[in-house]
Design a protein around this motif. Structure first.
Motif, PDB file in Angstrom:
ATOM      1  N   ILE A  21      39.811  36.627  33.974  1.00 52.09           N
ATOM      2  CA  ILE A  21      39.012  36.694  35.200  1.00 52.09           C
ATOM      3  C   ILE A  21      37.569  36.328  34.901  1.00 52.09           C
ATOM      4  O   ILE A  21      36.947  35.542  35.624  1.00 52.09           O
ATOM      5  N   SER A  22      37.017  36.851  33.820  1.00 51.10           N
ATOM      6  CA  SER A  22      35.639  36.523  33.483  1.00 51.10           C
ATOM      7  C   SER A  22      35.518  35.058  33.064  1.00 51.10           C
ATOM      8  O   SER A  22      34.500  34.426  33.328  1.00 51.10           O
ATOM      9  N   ALA A  23      36.542  34.504  32.433  1.00 56.15           N
ATOM     10  CA  ALA A  23      36.513  33.085  32.069  1.00 56.15           C
ATOM     11  C   ALA A  23      36.534  32.217  33.321  1.00 56.15           C
ATOM     12  O   ALA A  23      35.805  31.217  33.407  1.00 56.15           O
ATOM     13  N   PHE A  24      37.348  32.586  34.298  1.00 57.84           N
ATOM     14  CA  PHE A  24      37.392  31.839  35.559  1.00 57.84           C
ATOM     15  C   PHE A  24      36.059  31.918  36.278  1.00 57.84           C
ATOM     16  O   PHE A  24      35.549  30.901  36.774  1.00 57.84           O
ATOM     17  N   MET A  25      35.479  33.113  36.331  1.00 56.61           N
ATOM     18  CA  MET A  25      34.186  33.266  36.991  1.00 56.61           C
ATOM     19  C   MET A  25      33.103  32.477  36.261  1.00 56.61           C
ATOM     20  O   MET A  25      32.241  31.859  36.892  1.00 56.61           O
ATOM     21  N   SER A  26      33.158  32.477  34.936  1.00 56.47           N
ATOM     22  CA  SER A  26      32.178  31.735  34.151  1.00 56.47           C
ATOM     23  C   SER A  26      32.294  30.240  34.393  1.00 56.47           C
ATOM     24  O   SER A  26      31.281  29.563  34.611  1.00 56.47           O
ATOM     25  N   SER A  80      33.866  36.659  27.653  1.00 58.31           N
ATOM     26  CA  SER A  80      35.242  36.196  27.546  1.00 58.31           C
ATOM     27  C   SER A  80      35.496  35.481  26.223  1.00 58.31           C
ATOM     28  O   SER A  80      36.573  35.607  25.644  1.00 58.31           O
ATOM     29  N   ALA A  81      34.522  34.726  25.747  1.00 62.43           N
ATOM     30  CA  ALA A  81      34.714  33.962  24.515  1.00 62.43           C
ATOM     31  C   ALA A  81      34.605  34.829  23.269  1.00 62.43           C
ATOM     32  O   ALA A  81      35.403  34.689  22.347  1.00 62.43           O
ATOM     33  N   ILE A  82      33.635  35.725  23.242  1.00 63.58           N
ATOM     34  CA  ILE A  82      33.397  36.494  22.024  1.00 63.58           C
ATOM     35  C   ILE A  82      34.275  37.743  21.967  1.00 63.58           C
ATOM     36  O   ILE A  82      34.951  37.991  20.979  1.00 63.58           O
ATOM     37  N   VAL A  83      34.272  38.512  23.032  1.00 63.76           N
ATOM     38  CA  VAL A  83      34.993  39.782  23.005  1.00 63.76           C
ATOM     39  C   VAL A  83      36.498  39.574  23.169  1.00 63.76           C
ATOM     40  O   VAL A  83      37.298  40.166  22.445  1.00 63.76           O
ATOM     41  N   ARG A  84      36.895  38.726  24.101  1.00 60.47           N
ATOM     42  CA  ARG A  84      38.326  38.553  24.399  1.00 60.47           C
ATOM     43  C   ARG A  84      38.953  37.321  23.757  1.00 60.47           C
ATOM     44  O   ARG A  84      40.137  37.069  23.961  1.00 60.47           O
ATOM     45  N   GLN A  85      38.194  36.538  23.027  1.00 60.23           N
ATOM     46  CA  GLN A  85      38.699  35.357  22.322  1.00 60.23           C
ATOM     47  C   GLN A  85      39.417  34.386  23.262  1.00 60.23           C
ATOM     48  O   GLN A  85      40.481  33.860  22.945  1.00 60.23           O
ATOM     49  N   ASN A  86      38.818  34.129  24.432  1.00 59.18           N
ATOM     50  CA  ASN A  86      39.400  33.228  25.412  1.00 59.18           C
ATOM     51  C   ASN A  86      38.668  31.892  25.335  1.00 59.18           C
ATOM     52  O   ASN A  86      37.448  31.840  25.458  1.00 59.18           O
ATOM     53  N   ARG A  87      39.408  30.798  25.164  1.00 59.24           N
ATOM     54  CA  ARG A  87      38.761  29.501  25.020  1.00 59.24           C
ATOM     55  C   ARG A  87      38.133  29.014  26.319  1.00 59.24           C
ATOM     56  O   ARG A  87      37.159  28.277  26.294  1.00 59.24           O
ATOM     57  N   TYR A  88      38.679  29.409  27.455  1.00 55.38           N
ATOM     58  CA  TYR A  88      38.090  28.990  28.721  1.00 55.38           C
ATOM     59  C   TYR A  88      36.740  29.670  28.949  1.00 55.38           C
ATOM     60  O   TYR A  88      35.863  29.115  29.599  1.00 55.38           O
ATOM     61  N   GLY A  89      36.568  30.845  28.437  1.00 53.10           N
ATOM     62  CA  GLY A  89      35.263  31.481  28.471  1.00 53.10           C
ATOM     63  C   GLY A  89      34.256  30.708  27.639  1.00 53.10           C
ATOM     64  O   GLY A  89      33.090  30.579  28.012  1.00 53.10           O
TER      65      GLY A  89
END
Length: 137
Positions: A21-26, A80-89
């Motif tokens: 969700i945070s990656a999408f919002m970002s 999203s990128a650092i804490v959750r390791q999501n590439r879209y973030g």
């Protein structure tokens, strides 16, 4: 092909805590900020002539809302990128940083000549922001 796409994308869960969700919002806010920064850089081509006097009159409001959008988008992307390791973030963070590089310069509101063509990106961005605000309520 459609069966593979259905297996991959049909039952995606957007649970809290995964960073999706945070990656999408970002990413979405970063793209809007990128378009807004391009409107600040190239106002004669990217903005509508009917709205240019409004932009010149309320320049500070639009500029600081662009900076706030970049800051919020970078925050969601970093989370999203650092804490959750999501590439879209990470992609959202990169787009937000690109918008910051393009839009953070000291850009003054010039008196703009009329050109025979324009893209109207500003209307697109404003419409998306208003729709997101209305549907978010």
């Amino acid at each position: 092909m459609t069966d593979q796409l259905r297996e991959k994308f049909e039952n995606l869960e957007l649970n809290a805590g995964l960073g999706k969700i945070s990656a999408f919002m970002s990413m979405s806010l970063a793209l809007l900020c990128l378009f807004g920064a391009l409107c600040f850089l190239f106002p004669t081509v990217m903005t509508m002539p009917e709205l240019r006097p409004v932009y010149a009159k309320h320049y500070q409001v639009f500029y600081f809302s662009l900076m706030a959008g970049i800051f919020i988008s970078a925050g969601f992307g970093a989370f999203s990128a650092i804490v959750r390791q999501n590439r879209y973030g990470f992609y959202g963070l990169c787009i937000a940083l690109l918008a910051a590089v393009l839009g953070c310069g000291l850009i003054k509101a010039p008196i703009l000549p009329n050109v025979p063509f324009y893209a109207g990106i500003d209307y697109f961005v404003l419409t998306l922001v208003i729709l997101a605000f209305i549907l978010g309520l």
